[in-house]
Design an enzyme around this catalytic site. Structure first.
Site, PDB file in Angstrom:
ATOM      1  N   SER A   1       0.833  -1.211   0.000  1.00  0.00           N
ATOM      2  CA  SER A   1       0.000   0.000   0.000  1.00  0.00           C
ATOM      3  C   SER A   1       0.867   1.261   0.000  1.00  0.00           C
ATOM      4  O   SER A   1       1.940   1.285   0.623  1.00  0.00           O
ATOM      5  CB  SER A   1      -0.872  -0.006   1.258  1.00  0.00           C
ATOM      6  OG  SER A   1      -1.416   1.269   1.495  1.00  0.00           O
TER       7      SER A   1
ATOM      8  N   TYR B   1      -2.296   5.656  -4.368  1.00  0.00           N
ATOM      9  CA  TYR B   1      -3.392   6.614  -4.256  1.00  0.00           C
ATOM     10  C   TYR B   1      -2.943   7.868  -4.993  1.00  0.00           C
ATOM     11  O   TYR B   1      -1.757   8.207  -4.976  1.00  0.00           O
ATOM     12  CB  TYR B   1      -3.663   6.980  -2.798  1.00  0.00           C
ATOM     13  CG  TYR B   1      -4.400   5.928  -2.007  1.00  0.00           C
ATOM     14  CD1 TYR B   1      -5.661   5.482  -2.411  1.00  0.00           C
ATOM     15  CD2 TYR B   1      -3.851   5.390  -0.846  1.00  0.00           C
ATOM     16  CE1 TYR B   1      -6.345   4.529  -1.669  1.00  0.00           C
ATOM     17  CE2 TYR B   1      -4.539   4.434  -0.102  1.00  0.00           C
ATOM     18  CZ  TYR B   1      -5.777   4.012  -0.518  1.00  0.00           C
ATOM     19  OH  TYR B   1      -6.458   3.077   0.201  1.00  0.00           O
TER      20      TYR B   1
ATOM     21  N   THR C   1      -5.575   2.828  -7.016  1.00  0.00           N
ATOM     22  CA  THR C   1      -6.866   2.766  -6.305  1.00  0.00           C
ATOM     23  C   THR C   1      -7.640   4.054  -6.536  1.00  0.00           C
ATOM     24  O   THR C   1      -7.138   5.150  -6.264  1.00  0.00           O
ATOM     25  CB  THR C   1      -6.632   2.524  -4.798  1.00  0.00           C
ATOM     26  OG1 THR C   1      -5.958   1.279  -4.658  1.00  0.00           O
ATOM     27  CG2 THR C   1      -7.940   2.475  -4.032  1.00  0.00           C
TER      28      THR C   1
ATOM     29  N   LYS D   1      -8.040  -0.254  -9.344  1.00  0.00           N
ATOM     30  CA  LYS D   1      -8.742  -0.917  -8.228  1.00  0.00           C
ATOM     31  C   LYS D   1      -9.843  -0.014  -7.665  1.00  0.00           C
ATOM     32  O   LYS D   1      -9.605   1.174  -7.431  1.00  0.00           O
ATOM     33  CB  LYS D   1      -7.740  -1.241  -7.115  1.00  0.00           C
ATOM     34  CG  LYS D   1      -8.352  -1.849  -5.868  1.00  0.00           C
ATOM     35  CD  LYS D   1      -7.276  -2.300  -4.892  1.00  0.00           C
ATOM     36  CE  LYS D   1      -7.848  -2.976  -3.654  1.00  0.00           C
ATOM     37  NZ  LYS D   1      -8.378  -2.050  -2.666  1.00  0.00           N
TER      38      LYS D   1
ATOM     39  N   HIS E   1     -13.685  -1.736  -1.729  1.00  0.00           N
ATOM     40  CA  HIS E   1     -12.716  -1.438  -0.670  1.00  0.00           C
ATOM     41  C   HIS E   1     -13.080  -2.178   0.629  1.00  0.00           C
ATOM     42  O   HIS E   1     -12.896  -1.670   1.734  1.00  0.00           O
ATOM     43  CB  HIS E   1     -12.668   0.075  -0.434  1.00  0.00           C
ATOM     44  CG  HIS E   1     -11.304   0.618  -0.109  1.00  0.00           C
ATOM     45  ND1 HIS E   1     -10.554   1.311  -1.019  1.00  0.00           N
ATOM     46  CD2 HIS E   1     -10.553   0.583   1.028  1.00  0.00           C
ATOM     47  CE1 HIS E   1      -9.411   1.693  -0.458  1.00  0.00           C
ATOM     48  NE2 HIS E   1      -9.384   1.255   0.786  1.00  0.00           N
TER      49      HIS E   1
HETATM   50  C1  LIG Z   1      -7.139  -2.452   7.267  1.00  0.00           C
HETATM   51  C2  LIG Z   1      -7.337  -2.252   5.795  1.00  0.00           C
HETATM   52  C3  LIG Z   1      -6.556  -1.336   5.122  1.00  0.00           C
HETATM   53  C4  LIG Z   1      -6.701  -1.172   3.739  1.00  0.00           C
HETATM   54  N1  LIG Z   1      -5.854  -0.339   3.074  1.00  0.00           N
HETATM   55  C5  LIG Z   1      -5.943  -0.225   1.732  1.00  0.00           C
HETATM   56  C6  LIG Z   1      -5.019   0.581   1.014  1.00  0.00           C
HETATM   57  O1  LIG Z   1      -4.106   1.172   1.562  1.00  0.00           O
HETATM   58  N2  LIG Z   1      -5.179   0.652  -0.331  1.00  0.00           N
HETATM   59  C7  LIG Z   1      -6.180  -0.007  -1.001  1.00  0.00           C
HETATM   60  O2  LIG Z   1      -6.288   0.101  -2.230  1.00  0.00           O
HETATM   61  N3  LIG Z   1      -7.060  -0.785  -0.341  1.00  0.00           N
HETATM   62  C8  LIG Z   1      -6.949  -0.925   1.002  1.00  0.00           C
HETATM   63  N4  LIG Z   1      -7.818  -1.733   1.673  1.00  0.00           N
HETATM   64  C9  LIG Z   1      -8.835  -2.493   0.921  1.00  0.00           C
HETATM   65  C10 LIG Z   1      -8.286  -3.879   0.559  1.00  0.00           C
HETATM   66  O3  LIG Z   1      -7.244  -3.796  -0.385  1.00  0.00           O
HETATM   67  C11 LIG Z   1      -9.399  -4.749  -0.039  1.00  0.00           C
HETATM   68  O4  LIG Z   1     -10.015  -4.065  -1.098  1.00  0.00           O
HETATM   69  C12 LIG Z   1     -10.456  -5.141   0.993  1.00  0.00           C
HETATM   70  O5  LIG Z   1      -9.849  -5.385   2.239  1.00  0.00           O
HETATM   71  C13 LIG Z   1     -11.201  -6.389   0.539  1.00  0.00           C
HETATM   72  O6  LIG Z   1     -12.198  -6.738   1.444  1.00  0.00           O
HETATM   73  P1  LIG Z   1     -11.992  -7.916   2.539  1.00  0.00           P
HETATM   74  O7  LIG Z   1     -10.959  -7.429   3.489  1.00  0.00           O
HETATM   75  O8  LIG Z   1     -13.341  -8.021   3.177  1.00  0.00           O
HETATM   76  O9  LIG Z   1     -11.590  -9.149   1.817  1.00  0.00           O
HETATM   77  C14 LIG Z   1      -7.689  -1.921   3.047  1.00  0.00           C
HETATM   78  C15 LIG Z   1      -8.480  -2.828   3.745  1.00  0.00           C
HETATM   79  C16 LIG Z   1      -8.306  -3.012   5.097  1.00  0.00           C
HETATM   80  C17 LIG Z   1      -9.151  -4.020   5.801  1.00  0.00           C
END
Ligand SMILES: Cc1cc2nc3c(=O)[nH]c(=O)nc-3n(C[C@H](O)[C@H](O)[C@H](O)COP(=O)(O)O)c2cc1C
Length: 384
Positions: free
Chosen positions: A107, A130, A156, A255, A279
């Site tokens: 990330s 981002y 993203t 994404k 997300h």
């Molecule tokens: C704690 C956390 C932090 C996240 N940080 C990012 C991020 O920095 N960039 C991003 O594109 N998605 C981020 N996401 C989204 C995840 O990449 C992903 O889309 C999402 O967790 C999928 O759902 P799931 O956790 O229910 O499988 C984050 C998700 C969580 C749970």
């Protein structure tokens, strides 16, 4: 009890982490309707049990995407602040992914910088970006990660502004001045002495490694969060993405696509692929589950771009269901974050082994020998 499933790891993560960090991983936005929909939609899919159809004594989970071969069709998706869940968390997750031969996507707002992660593994990670207001910083960052050998950029686009995550307000992670967030987090951390020592003290520095240059020495959690909400660029539109094209000659995945019209724009832009994602229910609450959106998008664009999806995946069965709905690969989010918080690199490797085994058993019992045979015919018609 030895943790084994994602649900076991979730329980252990809750036990290990200060409340503000567990809630940060576990929570969604507003009323968490979409978070629940993601889980519900996957649970509602009925699989077709097929018997004696073909020899299933050898199951091949190998997946090919973006020109490379992996051991199974999963990616450790981008998760912010993973270095707060375990000591140098991004490095350990990346090592786990490499040992299991699947991609790790770092990330933008990881704790460990891209250089530290890249130097800890043999094959460069993927990088999630981002869009940040400061274009000079973005240009330098893109050049820096390219020099590290990174060739897949996951852009993203569903974070024009951060979603309203009320669990983070209640836990003290974010909130208005005067809500004593820092004091509350400190109290929560002292209640978890193992975490406080291992991650809080020994896991330093806790900078957002990739954006540290623009934070100009500010290192507090509030500084990070303020920087994120001040610097994410809500003004960008598809035409502004030309900037990325001009400064990036590697592969690009977009994404955060949930609507077929946006998938069409991503295709026109020339993306190598998309990640159908809401997300993890952390942005716009009330939108459809990722699985429901995936079916529609994959049926229209599956032959034009590589389609990844995520949201609610907690087992190999869920991976199978996403593939049956049209995904070429599946991103894991909370599934690996819980495991990292529970048992570090070993936890992530273990949970990946569980998911792999679940996928293998599901395929055998569905009469499927390799992942290319998984398609909509593997699920009951009502689900499509
Ligand atoms: C704690 C956390 C932090 C996240 N940080 C990012 C991020 O920095 N960039 C991003 O594109 N998605 C981020 N996401 C989204 C995840 O990449 C992903 O889309 C999402 O967790 C999928 O759902 P799931 O956790 O229910 O499988 C984050 C998700 C969580 C749970």
């Amino acid at each position: 009890m030895k943790p084994f499933t994602v649900s076991d790891y979730r329980q252990l993560a809750r036990k290990n982490l200060p409340k503000f960090l567990f809630e940060y991983i576990d929570g969604g936005s507003c009323n968490e309707i979409t978070l629940a929909k993601n889980l519900h939609a996957l649970s509602e899919i009925s699989l077709r049990q097929r018997v004696l159809k073909q020899d299933v004594s050898e199951i091949d989970l190998t997946a090919n995407f973006l020109g490379k071969e992996y051991s199974m069709p999963t990616v450790l998706g981008p998760v912010a602040l993973a270095g707060m869940f375990a000591r140098r968390g991004e490095v350990h997750a990346a090592r786990a992914a490499e040992n299991k031969n699947i991609p790790f996507c770092l990330s933008t707002v990881g704790v460990c910088p891209a250089k530290e992660v890249s130097e800890s593994i043999q094959v460069p990670p993927w990088f999630q970006l981002y869009i940040i207001r400061d274009r000079t910083f973005m240009k330098d960052l893109l050049q820096h990660i390219r020099e590290l050998g990174i060739d897949v950029l996951v852009l993203t686009v569903d974070m024009a502004v951060p979603g309203l995550r009320y669990r983070d307000y209640h836990s003290g992670l974010t909130g208005a001045p005067g809500t004593c967030g820092q004091l509350r987090r400190l109290l929560q951390a002292t209640g978890k002495p193992k975490w406080a020592w291992d991650v809080g003290i020994m896991g330093q520095p806790h900078h957002l490694g990739n954006v540290a240059p623009v934070l100009k020495g500010k290192t507090g959690l509030e500084d990070f969060l303020r920087w994120m909400s001040d610097n994410f660029d809500a003004s960008i539109t598809w035409k502004d993405l030309d900037f990325i094209r001009e400064n990036w000659d590697g592969k690009i995945l977009i994404k955060g696509i949930l609507d077929p019209e946006d998938a069409s724009e991503a295709n026109k832009f020339g993306a190598d692929g998309i990640v159908v994602s809401n997300h993890g229910g952390r942005q716009l609450d009330g939108v459809p589950s990722a699985t429901d959106s995936l079916k529609e998008i994959a049926s229209q664009f599956g032959d034009k771009m590589t389609i990844f999806a995520d949201g609610g995946v907690r087992s190999g069965l869920d991976v199978y269901k996403m593939l049956a709905c049209g995904a070429n690969g599946v991103f894991l989010g909370r599934a690996w974050a819980y495991a990292l918080a529970a048992r570090g690199q070993c936890g992530v490797e273990n949970v990946l082994e569980t998911i792999k085994n679940e996928l293998k058993v599901t395929m055998a019992l569905s009469g499927v020998k390799n992942i290319h045979e998984i398609n909509e015919s593997c699920i009951l018609k009502d689900n499509f």
